[in-house]
Design a protein around this motif. Structure first.
Motif, PDB file in Angstrom:
ATOM      1  N   PRO A  51       5.183   6.508  -8.887  1.00 12.71           N
ATOM      2  CA  PRO A  51       4.945   6.457  -7.440  1.00 12.71           C
ATOM      3  C   PRO A  51       4.264   7.698  -6.875  1.00 12.71           C
ATOM      4  O   PRO A  51       3.417   7.592  -5.979  1.00 12.71           O
ATOM      5  CB  PRO A  51       6.353   6.287  -6.856  1.00 12.71           C
ATOM      6  CG  PRO A  51       7.122   5.609  -7.941  1.00 12.71           C
ATOM      7  CD  PRO A  51       6.574   6.155  -9.221  1.00 12.71           C
TER       8      PRO A  51
ATOM      9  N   TYR B 161       7.239  -1.031  -0.470  1.00 15.20           N
ATOM     10  CA  TYR B 161       5.925  -0.393  -0.310  1.00 15.20           C
ATOM     11  C   TYR B 161       5.063  -1.127   0.719  1.00 15.20           C
ATOM     12  O   TYR B 161       4.285  -0.492   1.456  1.00 15.20           O
ATOM     13  CB  TYR B 161       5.216  -0.279  -1.664  1.00 15.20           C
ATOM     14  CG  TYR B 161       5.808   0.817  -2.510  1.00 15.20           C
ATOM     15  CD1 TYR B 161       5.522   2.154  -2.245  1.00 15.20           C
ATOM     16  CD2 TYR B 161       6.695   0.528  -3.544  1.00 15.20           C
ATOM     17  CE1 TYR B 161       6.091   3.173  -2.992  1.00 15.20           C
ATOM     18  CE2 TYR B 161       7.280   1.541  -4.295  1.00 15.20           C
ATOM     19  CZ  TYR B 161       6.967   2.858  -4.014  1.00 15.20           C
ATOM     20  OH  TYR B 161       7.546   3.874  -4.740  1.00 15.20           O
TER      21      TYR B 161
ATOM     22  N   THR C  31      -3.657   6.948  -3.239  1.00 13.13           N
ATOM     23  CA  THR C  31      -3.859   6.151  -2.030  1.00 13.13           C
ATOM     24  C   THR C  31      -4.007   7.035  -0.801  1.00 13.13           C
ATOM     25  O   THR C  31      -4.767   6.721   0.118  1.00 13.13           O
ATOM     26  CB  THR C  31      -2.680   5.176  -1.832  1.00 13.13           C
ATOM     27  OG1 THR C  31      -2.431   4.482  -3.047  1.00 13.13           O
ATOM     28  CG2 THR C  31      -2.977   4.176  -0.729  1.00 13.13           C
TER      29      THR C  31
ATOM     30  N   GLY D 165       3.810   0.749   4.168  1.00 15.69           N
ATOM     31  CA  GLY D 165       2.429   0.675   4.646  1.00 15.69           C
ATOM     32  C   GLY D 165       2.345   0.074   6.031  1.00 15.69           C
ATOM     33  O   GLY D 165       1.586   0.556   6.886  1.00 15.69           O
TER      34      GLY D 165
ATOM     35  N   GLU E 141       3.779  12.744   5.989  1.00 12.39           N
ATOM     36  CA  GLU E 141       4.633  12.264   4.912  1.00 12.39           C
ATOM     37  C   GLU E 141       5.782  13.226   4.645  1.00 12.39           C
ATOM     38  O   GLU E 141       6.907  12.811   4.345  1.00 12.39           O
ATOM     39  CB  GLU E 141       3.820  12.041   3.628  1.00 12.39           C
ATOM     40  CG  GLU E 141       3.171  13.268   3.024  1.00 12.39           C
ATOM     41  CD  GLU E 141       1.899  13.712   3.729  1.00 12.39           C
ATOM     42  OE1 GLU E 141       1.415  14.811   3.426  1.00 12.39           O
ATOM     43  OE2 GLU E 141       1.388  12.943   4.575  1.00 12.39           O
TER      44      GLU E 141
ATOM     45  N   THR F 246       0.714   6.941  -5.032  1.00 10.24           N
ATOM     46  CA  THR F 246       0.603   7.126  -3.586  1.00 10.24           C
ATOM     47  C   THR F 246      -0.221   8.352  -3.232  1.00 10.24           C
ATOM     48  O   THR F 246      -0.794   8.421  -2.145  1.00 10.24           O
ATOM     49  CB  THR F 246       1.997   7.216  -2.940  1.00 10.24           C
ATOM     50  OG1 THR F 246       2.735   8.319  -3.503  1.00 10.24           O
ATOM     51  CG2 THR F 246       2.781   5.933  -3.168  1.00 10.24           C
TER      52      THR F 246
ATOM     53  N   ASP G 162       6.427   7.790  -1.124  1.00  8.14           N
ATOM     54  CA  ASP G 162       5.145   7.314  -0.592  1.00  8.14           C
ATOM     55  C   ASP G 162       4.460   8.460   0.131  1.00  8.14           C
ATOM     56  O   ASP G 162       4.809   8.789   1.271  1.00  8.14           O
ATOM     57  CB  ASP G 162       5.361   6.127   0.351  1.00  8.14           C
ATOM     58  CG  ASP G 162       4.035   5.480   0.767  1.00  8.14           C
ATOM     59  OD1 ASP G 162       2.983   6.036   0.435  1.00  8.14           O
ATOM     60  OD2 ASP G 162       4.070   4.420   1.424  1.00  8.14           O
TER      61      ASP G 162
ATOM     62  N   ASN H 267      -0.387   0.260  -3.324  1.00 11.12           N
ATOM     63  CA  ASN H 267       0.660   1.097  -3.911  1.00 11.12           C
ATOM     64  C   ASN H 267       1.588   0.268  -4.794  1.00 11.12           C
ATOM     65  O   ASN H 267       1.924   0.656  -5.919  1.00 11.12           O
ATOM     66  CB  ASN H 267       1.472   1.787  -2.810  1.00 11.12           C
ATOM     67  CG  ASN H 267       0.723   2.932  -2.160  1.00 11.12           C
ATOM     68  OD1 ASN H 267      -0.129   3.566  -2.789  1.00 11.12           O
ATOM     69  ND2 ASN H 267       1.033   3.208  -0.907  1.00 11.12           N
TER      70      ASN H 267
ATOM     71  N   SER I 274       1.329   8.497   0.976  1.00 13.52           N
ATOM     72  CA  SER I 274       0.115   8.029   1.644  1.00 13.52           C
ATOM     73  C   SER I 274       0.293   7.747   3.130  1.00 13.52           C
ATOM     74  O   SER I 274      -0.688   7.481   3.820  1.00 13.52           O
ATOM     75  CB  SER I 274      -0.387   6.755   0.955  1.00 13.52           C
ATOM     76  OG  SER I 274       0.513   5.675   1.156  1.00 13.52           O
TER      77      SER I 274
ATOM     78  N   GLY J 271      -0.151  -0.572   1.380  1.00 10.95           N
ATOM     79  CA  GLY J 271       1.144  -0.726   0.722  1.00 10.95           C
ATOM     80  C   GLY J 271       1.052  -1.659  -0.473  1.00 10.95           C
ATOM     81  O   GLY J 271       1.704  -1.438  -1.504  1.00 10.95           O
TER      82      GLY J 271
END
Length: 333
Positions: free
Chosen positions: A125, A221, A132, A225, A251, A129, A74, A114, A76, A111
């Motif tokens: 993914p 996800y 996003t 988020g 991240e 992401t 992820d 995603n 994002s 989330g």
């Protein structure tokens, strides 16, 4: 995996989580080094401010841990945290009782996007992401006019990021501690936790076994988020403003915390407590370097601090890989 009656046996925990032993040893060694070298390192102020500042990074790392355990990623979370910090700042006149849940829900919304892209549209993914991340960053800049949004100091909003529970611990770390315990129980005691690990081991095999793979992937996800949304609330409340330009590189810090904590990037194995230790270790490296600068003997610029931090993390991961290799050799013999 399910807990049994010996699940809290220390020796059994260490055997099951040998990959995470190194991060605990490194964290302990760094704490002892700081206590012996710096006069105020163990002060209540440093302890409280350190935990308060790093609570948002722990929150993001916890959500990232679940994502990575499925073999996903992820990218994002940093941008979502920036976006939700702006949302929380706008809602701060209504108090923390309004700003907190709505900002977290905003994070959950990202989330959900995603999860939809990854599960329904079958987008990898990394790509989903990444898109996003860009959308959340652009959204934060749009709704804030590319300016920091000051919070309402007359409400109780800033008490979350600046106040202490019962005069002892920051409210942020109390919330994160509760979140850590809850997610640990989810991973160890629930079907969805077992499914998360199974997906990381083999998604195809999980489907053949009849496990609810899509439900578990949606959960991780949404969780990631929501954790990013919580970090955004901590950011706005602790610094007194929603900051659309923050979150850059968060991240990567979250991924580093998870990996240092012994979670495999390929999924199938992970530890919630060790992820927290990994996040604390990352923060503690900066804390120690700041104290070292205060000594006046050596002055490390912010750039050199990043280099030293990277080298330290490399050393921890290298030792961690040696421990895993030794264990596999023993099991194979």
């Amino acid at each position: 995996m399910m807990l049994d009656e010996t699940a809290f046996d220390l020796r059994k925990y260490l055997r099951r989580n040998s990959a995470s032993v190194t991060v605990w040893l490194a964290l302990l060694a760094l704490i002892l080094f700081g206590l012996m070298r710096y006069e105020n390192f163990g002060s209540a102020y440093n302890f409280s401010s350190f935990l308060n500042y790093n609570a948002m990074f722990i929150a993001i790392a916890l959500g990232m841990c679940f994502v990575i355990m499925t073999g996903g990623i992820d990218l994002s979370v940093g941008s979502v945290a920036a976006f939700t910090s702006v949302v929380a700042a706008y809602l701060s006149p209504h108090g923390i009782q309004v700003a907190l849940p709505w900002a977290v829900l905003a994070g959950v919304g990202f989330g959900a996007i995603n999860g939809f892209c990854i599960i329904i549209l079958r987008i990898p993914p990394f790509i989903a992401t990444l898109a996003t991340m860009l959308a959340a960053k652009g959204g934060a800049l749009v709704i804030s006019g590319a300016q920091t949004i000051s919070v309402d100091w007359g409400s109780n909003f800033t008490k979350l990021g600046m106040g202490q529970a019962f005069g002892l611990f920051p409210w942020t770390i109390v919330i994160v501690a509760g979140l850590t315990l809850a997610l640990w129980l989810v991973l160890e005691r629930t079907t969805i936790g077992r499914t998360v690990l199974a997906i990381g081991g083999s998604e195809d095999a999980s489907n053949l076994m009849g496990l609810k793979v899509n439900r578990a992937k949606a959960f991780v996800y949404l969780l990631s988020g929501g954790c990013a949304g919580l970090a955004g609330v901590f950011l706005a409340s602790g610094f007194g403003a929603g900051q659309p330009l923050e979150g850059i590189g968060w991240e990567l810090s979250a991924i580093a915390s998870v990996v240092v904590g012994g979670t495999l990037l390929t999924g199938g194995m992970g530890s919630i407590p060790a992820t927290v230790a990994g996040a604390l270790l990352l923060g503690l490296v900066f804390n120690v370097l700041n104290f070292e600068n205060g000594q006046g003997t050596i002055s490390f610029s912010a750039y050199w601090q990043m280099v030293i931090r990277g080298g330290f993390l490399f050393a921890v991961i290298f030792l961690q890989s040696r421990v895993i290799a030794r264990q596999q050799k023993v099991l194979g013999s």
